[in-house]
Design a protein around this motif. Structure first.
Motif, PDB file in Angstrom:
ATOM      1  N   VAL A 460       4.539   9.530 -13.303  1.00  0.00           N
ATOM      2  CA  VAL A 460       4.942  10.602 -11.825  1.00  0.00           C
ATOM      3  C   VAL A 460       4.846   9.760 -10.537  1.00  0.00           C
ATOM      4  O   VAL A 460       3.934   9.101 -10.426  1.00  0.00           O
ATOM      5  N   LEU A 461       5.730  10.127  -9.679  1.00  0.00           N
ATOM      6  CA  LEU A 461       6.047   9.525  -8.398  1.00  0.00           C
ATOM      7  C   LEU A 461       5.170  10.319  -7.266  1.00  0.00           C
ATOM      8  O   LEU A 461       5.204  11.618  -7.481  1.00  0.00           O
ATOM      9  N   MET A 462       4.475   9.699  -6.619  1.00  0.00           N
ATOM     10  CA  MET A 462       3.990  10.449  -5.287  1.00  0.00           C
ATOM     11  C   MET A 462       4.785   9.801  -3.979  1.00  0.00           C
ATOM     12  O   MET A 462       4.853   8.810  -3.813  1.00  0.00           O
ATOM     13  N   ILE A 463       5.166  10.566  -3.372  1.00  0.00           N
ATOM     14  CA  ILE A 463       6.460  10.309  -2.238  1.00  0.00           C
ATOM     15  C   ILE A 463       5.590  11.062  -0.906  1.00  0.00           C
ATOM     16  O   ILE A 463       5.259  12.250  -0.723  1.00  0.00           O
ATOM     17  N   ALA A 464       5.646   9.985   0.310  1.00  0.00           N
ATOM     18  CA  ALA A 464       5.116  10.747   1.369  1.00  0.00           C
ATOM     19  C   ALA A 464       6.081  10.688   2.404  1.00  0.00           C
ATOM     20  O   ALA A 464       6.900   9.798   2.508  1.00  0.00           O
ATOM     21  N   GLU A 465       6.128  11.887   3.093  1.00  0.00           N
ATOM     22  CA  GLU A 465       6.987  11.988   4.202  1.00  0.00           C
ATOM     23  C   GLU A 465       6.085  11.835   5.231  1.00  0.00           C
ATOM     24  O   GLU A 465       5.185  12.471   5.997  1.00  0.00           O
ATOM     25  N   GLU A 466       6.119  10.193   5.699  1.00  0.00           N
ATOM     26  CA  GLU A 466       5.147   9.954   6.926  1.00  0.00           C
ATOM     27  C   GLU A 466       5.981   9.418   8.026  1.00  0.00           C
ATOM     28  O   GLU A 466       6.826   8.376   7.690  1.00  0.00           O
ATOM     29  N   SER A 467       5.906   9.864   9.249  1.00  0.00           N
ATOM     30  CA  SER A 467       6.824   9.351  10.491  1.00  0.00           C
ATOM     31  C   SER A 467       6.296   8.656  11.107  1.00  0.00           C
ATOM     32  O   SER A 467       6.986   8.127  12.268  1.00  0.00           O
ATOM     33  N   THR A 468       5.209   7.816  11.043  1.00  0.00           N
ATOM     34  CA  THR A 468       4.393   6.792  12.025  1.00  0.00           C
ATOM     35  C   THR A 468       4.539   5.366  11.218  1.00  0.00           C
ATOM     36  O   THR A 468       4.897   5.348  10.228  1.00  0.00           O
ATOM     37  N   LYS A 472       0.469   0.437   5.027  1.00  0.00           N
ATOM     38  CA  LYS A 472       0.080   0.206   3.449  1.00  0.00           C
ATOM     39  C   LYS A 472       0.164   1.781   3.071  1.00  0.00           C
ATOM     40  O   LYS A 472      -0.481   2.062   2.269  1.00  0.00           O
ATOM     41  N   ILE A 473       1.245   2.603   3.327  1.00  0.00           N
ATOM     42  CA  ILE A 473       1.279   4.011   2.896  1.00  0.00           C
ATOM     43  C   ILE A 473       1.435   3.861   1.322  1.00  0.00           C
ATOM     44  O   ILE A 473       1.001   4.408   0.474  1.00  0.00           O
ATOM     45  N   THR A 474       2.373   2.883   1.113  1.00  0.00           N
ATOM     46  CA  THR A 474       2.436   2.496  -0.483  1.00  0.00           C
ATOM     47  C   THR A 474       1.855   1.538  -1.090  1.00  0.00           C
ATOM     48  O   THR A 474       1.987   0.796  -2.064  1.00  0.00           O
ATOM     49  N   GLY A 475       0.831   0.995  -0.294  1.00  0.00           N
ATOM     50  CA  GLY A 475       0.050  -0.090  -0.758  1.00  0.00           C
ATOM     51  C   GLY A 475      -1.066   0.274  -1.755  1.00  0.00           C
ATOM     52  O   GLY A 475      -1.106   1.583  -2.049  1.00  0.00           O
ATOM     53  N   LYS A 476      -1.290  -0.482  -2.555  1.00  0.00           N
ATOM     54  CA  LYS A 476      -1.949  -0.253  -3.592  1.00  0.00           C
ATOM     55  C   LYS A 476      -3.585   0.127  -3.227  1.00  0.00           C
ATOM     56  O   LYS A 476      -4.034  -0.442  -2.338  1.00  0.00           O
ATOM     57  N   LEU A 477      -4.264   1.077  -4.015  1.00  0.00           N
ATOM     58  CA  LEU A 477      -5.483   1.582  -3.612  1.00  0.00           C
ATOM     59  C   LEU A 477      -6.643   0.571  -3.392  1.00  0.00           C
ATOM     60  O   LEU A 477      -7.445   0.490  -2.662  1.00  0.00           O
ATOM     61  N   GLU A 478      -6.431  -0.449  -4.507  1.00  0.00           N
ATOM     62  CA  GLU A 478      -7.355  -1.739  -4.562  1.00  0.00           C
ATOM     63  C   GLU A 478      -7.159  -2.653  -3.368  1.00  0.00           C
ATOM     64  O   GLU A 478      -7.976  -3.395  -3.062  1.00  0.00           O
ATOM     65  N   ASP A 479      -5.938  -2.495  -2.626  1.00  0.00           N
ATOM     66  CA  ASP A 479      -5.882  -3.315  -1.497  1.00  0.00           C
ATOM     67  C   ASP A 479      -6.046  -2.412  -0.214  1.00  0.00           C
ATOM     68  O   ASP A 479      -5.469  -2.948   0.818  1.00  0.00           O
ATOM     69  N   ASP A 480      -6.645  -1.312  -0.348  1.00  0.00           N
ATOM     70  CA  ASP A 480      -6.798  -0.531   0.816  1.00  0.00           C
ATOM     71  C   ASP A 480      -5.601   0.263   1.449  1.00  0.00           C
ATOM     72  O   ASP A 480      -5.515   0.720   2.553  1.00  0.00           O
ATOM     73  N   GLY A 481      -4.930   0.291   0.492  1.00  0.00           N
ATOM     74  CA  GLY A 481      -3.348   1.271   0.560  1.00  0.00           C
ATOM     75  C   GLY A 481      -3.741   2.762   0.207  1.00  0.00           C
ATOM     76  O   GLY A 481      -4.851   3.005  -0.222  1.00  0.00           O
ATOM     77  N   LEU A 482      -2.822   3.442   0.883  1.00  0.00           N
ATOM     78  CA  LEU A 482      -2.814   4.965   0.439  1.00  0.00           C
ATOM     79  C   LEU A 482      -2.547   5.375  -1.100  1.00  0.00           C
ATOM     80  O   LEU A 482      -3.002   6.444  -1.530  1.00  0.00           O
ATOM     81  N   GLY A 483      -1.832   4.519  -1.643  1.00  0.00           N
ATOM     82  CA  GLY A 483      -1.475   4.570  -3.085  1.00  0.00           C
ATOM     83  C   GLY A 483      -0.317   5.445  -3.398  1.00  0.00           C
ATOM     84  O   GLY A 483       0.017   5.648  -4.587  1.00  0.00           O
ATOM     85  N   PHE A 484       0.553   5.662  -2.468  1.00  0.00           N
ATOM     86  CA  PHE A 484       1.733   6.392  -2.802  1.00  0.00           C
ATOM     87  C   PHE A 484       2.693   5.267  -3.308  1.00  0.00           C
ATOM     88  O   PHE A 484       2.742   4.291  -3.072  1.00  0.00           O
ATOM     89  N   ASP A 485       3.877   5.953  -4.005  1.00  0.00           N
ATOM     90  CA  ASP A 485       4.910   5.001  -4.638  1.00  0.00           C
ATOM     91  C   ASP A 485       5.940   4.821  -3.717  1.00  0.00           C
ATOM     92  O   ASP A 485       6.607   3.845  -3.582  1.00  0.00           O
ATOM     93  N   ILE A 486       6.280   5.916  -2.854  1.00  0.00           N
ATOM     94  CA  ILE A 486       7.489   5.772  -1.997  1.00  0.00           C
ATOM     95  C   ILE A 486       7.305   6.550  -0.639  1.00  0.00           C
ATOM     96  O   ILE A 486       6.191   7.478  -0.558  1.00  0.00           O
TER      97      ILE A 486
END
Length: 824
Positions: A460-468, A472-486
């Motif tokens: 399943v894909l997690m998609i963020a509508e993020e305007s700023t 690392k919105i789509t960065g991996k969690l282990e790399d201190d990202g938020l873990g979204f796919d797109i």
């Protein structure tokens, strides 16, 4: 009343029940063993008489009215009957039979409550809310609600005449959850929770976990059984992870169900089941891979398009029931179409029957309005730091995926969650514990949700509508990202629309807005969007944003869609924009499908269809979508020409595509540098007649020249119509063509050598003639020199003779002088 019965009565607690302030009525009402007898107590407001009917024992006990408000009690010898009911009389003639809800002690387990309080009960929706249940052979519904600060909570509905005194709920041991099993409450029954807050105010609240809710303007929750649907999408689910990988082609048709199709006769909404085949037909024909639904969770206001949610667990009744929605998703899956659901965890409306001040306190929101309210939206902000609130949201996202087979969650307004000062001025927000504006609790919620979603539903894909520019919105969690796919690429959308809105005459001065997106294209995994937000509130539709006369507007829009579809990133287009609607999106009307009958709209629609087909079939447009190796500028530094050209590449060089876009409103001839020797064939030109253009295309295969252009070793020349885009596929030479080319090269080389020899012979001949001429000239000069020498010699002899004669004369004169002198 006999003394024994009187002494058994707990009058203070009975008073609490009568005045609806008792939070553990099961300890008082229902049957209780007392010695060798059973004490029955029931509260039936308005009843004139009550009997206990124990049919299994063929006994009937008359209950005594111990309070005129409707409180009855009686003592019966023996044990608690296995089955009994109350016969409740109203007046002299009317009577009903009801089962005693207070004989059933059903509730959440200690483990359920501990997990919920820790924020990790990912299926809490199976415990809280309304759930059909059979207890001791009796069918009914179990109700549970989290309202820790309430004085008392009751279930009210059609089954108890909406009287909050009848079914007062029991507070769980930890004090946070009220629960109750009510016999004979069936699917389809309406209900709410009546909450008495400390201070005496009473509220009617919709169930936050209800699986169904009434159609506006009604707002009661509905008991639903969502366990009976038989899914037929096993093949799709099995292949979903493969179809939704990082570099899979994903082209999304964003849609509002209420405006896609409507009943032709009544203009009313269609049911989910009626919509399903209509959506499948159009989406399959157009070649989209997914649909994205504006929120279908229950909401009171049509004009919010679903973005102000009240019933997070209830598919909106506008289009049918929960099972109807399952059918919709299932039908799309069987047709090979993915379903993305818009989801709104950023805020919720203030409607009094919703989550606002749910138990008389700010339970789901922050009490401090600087933390708990959006001043511009007029909505409330979740208290993400409260485990039960974050659990409510995390479980909800999982619910749609696991119960409704949703393929992706598109999270709305993520930026407003990440920043404590989003949309606020100084003094309207509170800094975090480190003094910053980052919402640490929201960040943890997002990471938690994305982590557990991947573990439970890896495809399943997690998609963020993020305007700023949050990193690392789509960065991996282990790399201190938020873990979204797109992440939605709002920057591309804003920059490009700003650029394309200019008259072509002025575009040269804004070239950077066209190309800037490639500077950050690989900082996140992006989706390019022309979404519903861009075609509402006076912004005009996509075709309406385009400059020029009607023909130019459609030409501009055609190159806009082509540029988006060939630019790195997933794709999204809102409904109505692929047919060129001139009217802005309006939730009260159907999409203007009749426009397709007209040529410009028909051509645009055909173009989008063909672009989707190319996008899916040509691996160069998606195979290396998130890698810089998949894209290469050919020419992005010709602002005066208002043109760009670039390569889209895959693993194999034979799959490379060349894209040339002419944003100028004038025909131009371009020499395009390319990396590979071979032929290039135009496979799409937006000026083709089938798309509504004038047919100024490059119909012949173009052979490259071995001339370096744009830093590439080869090049070809193409004609570009005004406001047009061309896509060329690369065709390597065949072995036969290579042999022919080598032979031709050999012949050309021989001819060249012969020509060179001929030229050399001509040069030699000219040089020989020149030498002869020079020799002749030299001889002539020599002869002339000899003649001059002889003449000079002759003249010299004569001069000598003259000199000798002069000397003789001088000598004669000297002698004569001497003679004269001697004579003297």
């Amino acid at each position: 009343m006999n003394d024994k019965l009187y002494k058994l009565m707990n009058w203070p607690r009975i008073e609490g029940i009568i005045y609806s302030e008792e939070d553990n009525p099961h300890e008082v009402l229902g049957p209780h063993i007392t010695g060798k007898s059973v004490l029955f107590q029931t509260f039936q407001p308005g009843a004139s008489g009550v009997f206990v009917i124990a049919e299994s024992e063929n006994k009937k006990y008359k209950m005594e009215m111990v309070d005129e408000s409707g409180y009855f009690a009686c003592l019966a010898a023996g044990k608690i009957p296995e089955h009994y009911e109350y016969e409740v009389q109203y007046g002299k003639k009317e009577s009903v039979r009801v089962k005693d809800a207070y004989r059933y002690h059903v509730g959440l387990t200690e483990n359920d409550i501990d997990k919920f309080n820790a924020g990790i009960h990912y299926t809490i929706y199976e415990k809280l809310g309304a759930h059909l249940m059979t207890v001791d052979g009796v069918e009914g519904t179990f109700f549970a609600v989290w309202a820790p600060n309430a004085l008392r909570v009751s279930v009210v509905g059609d089954f108890n005449h909406w009287d909050g005194r009848v079914h007062q709920m029991k507070r769980s041991k930890d004090g946070g959850i009220f629960e109750m099993f009510i016999p004979d409450v069936k699917p389809g029954e309406c209900y709410k929770f009546e909450i008495k807050a400390k201070g005496g105010l009473t509220y009617l609240k919709a169930d936050p976990y209800a699986f169904g809710q009434q159609l506006r303007p009604e707002n009661a929750s509905i008991v639903r059984d969502i366990s009976g649907y038989k899914w037929k999408d096993k093949k799709w689910i099995g292949e979903r992870e493969k179809n939704q990988q990082e570099n899979s082609p994903i082209s999304v048709f964003e849609m509002y169900l209420g405006s896609f199709r409507r009943n032709k006769d009544t203009d009313e909404y269609l049911n989910y089941r009626e919509l399903a085949p209509e959506v499948v037909k159009y989406v399959k024909e157009m070649g989209y891979t997914h649909v994205e639904l504006l929120p279908i969770m229950e909401h009171p206001l049509d004009a919010s398009w679903g973005y102000q949610v009240i019933g997070y667990y209830a598919p909106t009744a506008r289009y049918g029931t929960a099972e109807d929605f399952m059918y919709f998703v299932d039908t799309l899956h069987q047709a090979g179409i993915g379903v993305i659901l818009d989801w709104v965890p950023a805020h919720f409306p203030r409607d009094t029957y919703g989550l606002s001040q749910f138990d008389g306190t700010c339970l789901y929101e922050h009490a401090d309005p600087r933390q708990g309210a959006h001043p511009h939206w007029g909505t409330l902000i979740y208290n993400y730091g409260r485990p039960q609130v974050s659990n409510y949201l995390i479980a909800n996202a999982l619910y749609w995926v696991e119960k409704y087979h949703i393929d992706a969650i598109r999270m709305d307004a993520v930026a407003s969650m990440l920043y404590l000062d989003y949309g606020k001025r100084d003094g309207e927000w509170v800094a975090n514990i480190y003094g910053g504006n980052e919402n640490l609790q929201a960040i943890e919620l997002l990471k938690h949700l994305n982590s557990v979603m991947k573990k439970r539903n890896p495809g399943v894909l997690m998609i963020a509508e993020e305007s700023t520019a949050w990193p690392k919105i789509t960065g991996k969690l282990e790399d201190d990202g938020l873990g979204f796919d797109i992440k939605w690429n709002m920057g591309f959308m804003n920059d490009f629309i700003n650029y394309i809105s200019y008259d072509p005459y002025f575009r040269a001065h804004h070239h950077n807005e066209l190309t800037f997106s490639m500077v950050y294209a690989y900082s996140e995994n992006f989706m390019l969007v022309f979404s519903h937000d861009e075609v509402v509130h006076g912004k005009s539709t996509m075709v309406g944003k385009m400059p020029g006369v009607l023909e130019d507007k459609f030409a501009n829009l055609r190159i806009s869609y082509t540029y988006m579809m060939t630019h790195p990133g997933k794709k999204l287009l809102f409904m109505g924009q692929d047919i060129g609607e001139f009217r802005e999106f309006d939730e009260t009307r159907e999409t203007e499908w009749s426009l397709i009958q007209h040529e410009p709209h028909k051509g645009l629609n055909r173009l989008v269809k063909d672009l989707n087909s190319l996008y899916r079939k040509k691996s160069a447009l998606h195979a290396l979508d998130t890698s810089p190796e998949g894209f290469e500028w050919i020419n992005c530094i010709s602002p005066e020409k208002c043109m760009v050209s670039f390569l889209r590449k895959a693993e194999k060089k034979e799959e490379v595509l060349v894209v040339v876009v002419n944003f100028a409103n004038t025909a131009q001839k371009f020499v395009i540098g390319v990396p590979y020797e071979g032929k290039y064939k135009e496979i799409l030109n937006t000026d083709a007649k089938c798309y509504g253009g004038l047919g100024r295309v490059n119909s012949d295969v173009i052979f490259v020249m071995e001339e370096e252009v744009d830093g590439k070793p080869y090049s070809f020349t193409m004609e570009s119509a005004p406001l047009s885009a061309s896509i060329f596929s690369y065709i390597p030479y065949t072995e036969k063509e290579k042999e022919q080319i080598e032979r031709k090269k050999a012949v050309l080389a021989a001819e060249l050598r012969a020509e060179e020899a001929k030229c050399e012979a001509e040069v030699a001949k000219e040089e020989a003639a020149k030498a002869r001429q020079e020799a002749e000239n030299a001889n002539k000069l020599a002869r002339e020199a000899m003649d001059r020498a002889r003449e000079a010699e002759k003249k010299a002899v004569e001069e000598v003779k003259k000199a000798q004669e002069e000397m003789k004369r001088v000598e004669k004169l000297r002698r004569e002088a001497e003679i004269k002198s001697s004579n003297i």
